[in-house]
Enzyme design. Sequence first.
Site, PDB file in Angstrom:
ATOM      1  N   ASP A 186     -14.170  50.301  27.451  1.00  0.00           N
ATOM      2  CA  ASP A 186     -13.106  50.982  28.175  1.00  0.00           C
ATOM      3  C   ASP A 186     -13.390  51.173  29.657  1.00  0.00           C
ATOM      4  OD1 ASP A 186     -15.112  52.826  27.996  1.00  0.00           O
ATOM      5  OD2 ASP A 186     -13.995  54.300  26.824  1.00  0.00           O
ATOM      6  N   ASP A 217     -17.428  50.863  20.203  1.00  0.00           N
ATOM      7  CA  ASP A 217     -17.775  52.170  20.746  1.00  0.00           C
ATOM      8  C   ASP A 217     -17.665  53.205  19.634  1.00  0.00           C
ATOM      9  OD1 ASP A 217     -18.185  51.283  23.353  1.00  0.00           O
ATOM     10  OD2 ASP A 217     -16.065  51.464  23.850  1.00  0.00           O
ATOM     11  N   GLU A 224       7.919  10.234  -0.008  1.00  0.00           N
ATOM     12  CA  GLU A 224       8.668   9.403   0.930  1.00  0.00           C
ATOM     13  C   GLU A 224       8.040   8.020   1.078  1.00  0.00           C
ATOM     14  OE1 GLU A 224       8.889  11.545   4.557  1.00  0.00           O
ATOM     15  OE2 GLU A 224      10.417  12.945   3.852  1.00  0.00           O
ATOM     16  N   THR A 257      16.485  19.102   5.907  1.00  0.00           N
ATOM     17  CA  THR A 257      16.166  20.000   4.798  1.00  0.00           C
ATOM     18  C   THR A 257      14.785  20.632   4.916  1.00  0.00           C
ATOM     19  OG1 THR A 257      15.223  18.215   3.450  1.00  0.00           O
ATOM     20  CG2 THR A 257      17.605  18.570   3.305  1.00  0.00           C
ATOM     21  N   ASP A 305     -17.841  47.786  31.632  1.00  0.00           N
ATOM     22  CA  ASP A 305     -17.775  47.035  30.375  1.00  0.00           C
ATOM     23  C   ASP A 305     -17.122  45.666  30.555  1.00  0.00           C
ATOM     24  OD1 ASP A 305     -18.951  49.034  28.871  1.00  0.00           O
ATOM     25  OD2 ASP A 305     -17.049  50.025  28.457  1.00  0.00           O
TER      26      ASP A 305
END
Length: 594
Positions: free
Chosen positions: A307, A19, A376, A406, A311
């Site tokens: 608004d 707007d 890992e 950790t 709308d």
Amino acid sequence: MKRLSAVETLGSTTVICTDKTGTLTENRMRVTHLWVAGRQREPATAGGDRLCRELAVAAATCTTAHLPGDGAPAAGGDPTELALLRLAAGLGVPVSGNSRDSARSVLYAFDPRSKRMSTVTGGRLHVKGAPESVLPLCTRYLDGSGRFSTLTGSVRHEVGAAVDAWAATGLRVLAVAQRIAEPDLLAAGREAAERELTLLGLVAMVDPPREAVPAAVSAAHRAGIRVHVITGDYGPTAAEIAAQVGIGDGRQRVVTGAELEQMGDADLDRLLAGGQEIVFARSSPEGKLRICEALRSEGHIVAMTGDGVNDAPALRRADIGIAMGRSGTDVAREAATMVLTDDNFATIVRAVEAGRRVYDNVRKFVLYIFAHAVPEVVPFLIFALSGGAVPLPLTVLQILAIDLGTETLPALALGRERAEPGLMDRPLRSPKAGVIDARLLLRAWGVLGVASAVLVTAGFLWVLWRAGWQPGIDMPDPVYAQATTMTFAGIVACQIGTAFAARTDHASLRSIGVFSNPLLLGGIAFELAFTAAVIYLPPLQAVFGTAALGVAELLFLTPFPLLVWGADEIFRARARRRGADVTKEEPSCESATS
């Protein structure tokens, strides 16, 4: 935000449909010009003009707003109507809201289609609205002598010229008219009442753009986002405001509501696909919905503001429906995904930036977690591929200590990382792009993961080598415990380097500051304390199979974080240089056009 998922969607927004009044502008109207009987007047010098005062009273009577102290502790109502009430008070003919409301017999509320509003007080109808809506209903006008004269073509042309001249400077213009007739006729319905009107004059108001909007529009453009203006205001007025804030770059295409209604879907698609920012003026809620549908059909991620009650369909249909928190209706706020508490366009752009930051931080979190999989997994691969000749470098409980102890707090801290420089200058991300892509996996597994695995394996083998180990020879339990502890501590040390590397996706760490995320620093402090407890406290040594590390082992681990971070920093620096080279080689828009 009413849905957390909408934050991420905001980050991939490609078009903002906004707007004008209250979003691009301050929504603080002030009357600056009057047109009465063929003359333009300034409110400051019009107090002694009877015709100007009559115009101001008529305009203020056709309102529902209240000034402070007039039945309410604070001003209430539409800012346009408040400006009209202030105009009347400034000219010495104040209109009391309470007296006005008690004397009114009929109210024809503002119609977004007809763009006008009317009230009936006794035998007098007052009308205010868009000039192109009110003027066709007028047959007479109030001339310089105070008489009702025929509204000729030349006068209509003069009125139109005044409207266009004011609109071209960004002023909002209202036409004010009246009709004197029997109260029963004026109360018989809008169509019967709003005819054979007498034009009293024009009122021009200024509503300056918000100070932060031009910078926000510029940021949206740098981010590759187009901005269309969809407003109920007059075209030239909306186009001038758009030009002042940088929308359209001075080449605005204005499409009126009537033109939009005459367009077919194919024509609208071609218009929106042209890449030009457009001002849709005198637009209806149905037109707003059509524009939203057309943009979405082209694959755009659409953020739509609104608004009013009408709308709601467009807000619901848009990818991101944005309702006004101050001036919006409850229906609009309910239909929207996002509510602006300050009704400011700049807040929309800040929300887009926040969406991009959230998306980036999710990637940083995933990068950090994925990177630890390699160091890992590699020890188990070494054990398996060597047929047991190399002892298992890591125990299951030590892996659990990493994954559940950790790793957790630093990962969570990365989710609170601030936006890195250049976030809004990046090209638009495809809505179909996932969080995990080839580049993220390359960084996680090919750069950070490989660097960590090499360092961790080196630390494990170094401890065994110092103790005189050879492949295939069993080592005493204390030596093996210290070697696995070295692997455990090495992964933790590499986690620290990975955490700092993951803080940025493109920029350098120096650009955001090493110590700018205190949550991450706290997470790393906890990580180090937990690791020290697992390594040096006898009860935990018995549980996790660890052994105390000496000074030599700790010194060996010290450069691990820097080496892991440095490997990723080199990778990102090369990517930045490649991006800069591509930018230099690409022709600019101007040179390409020429």
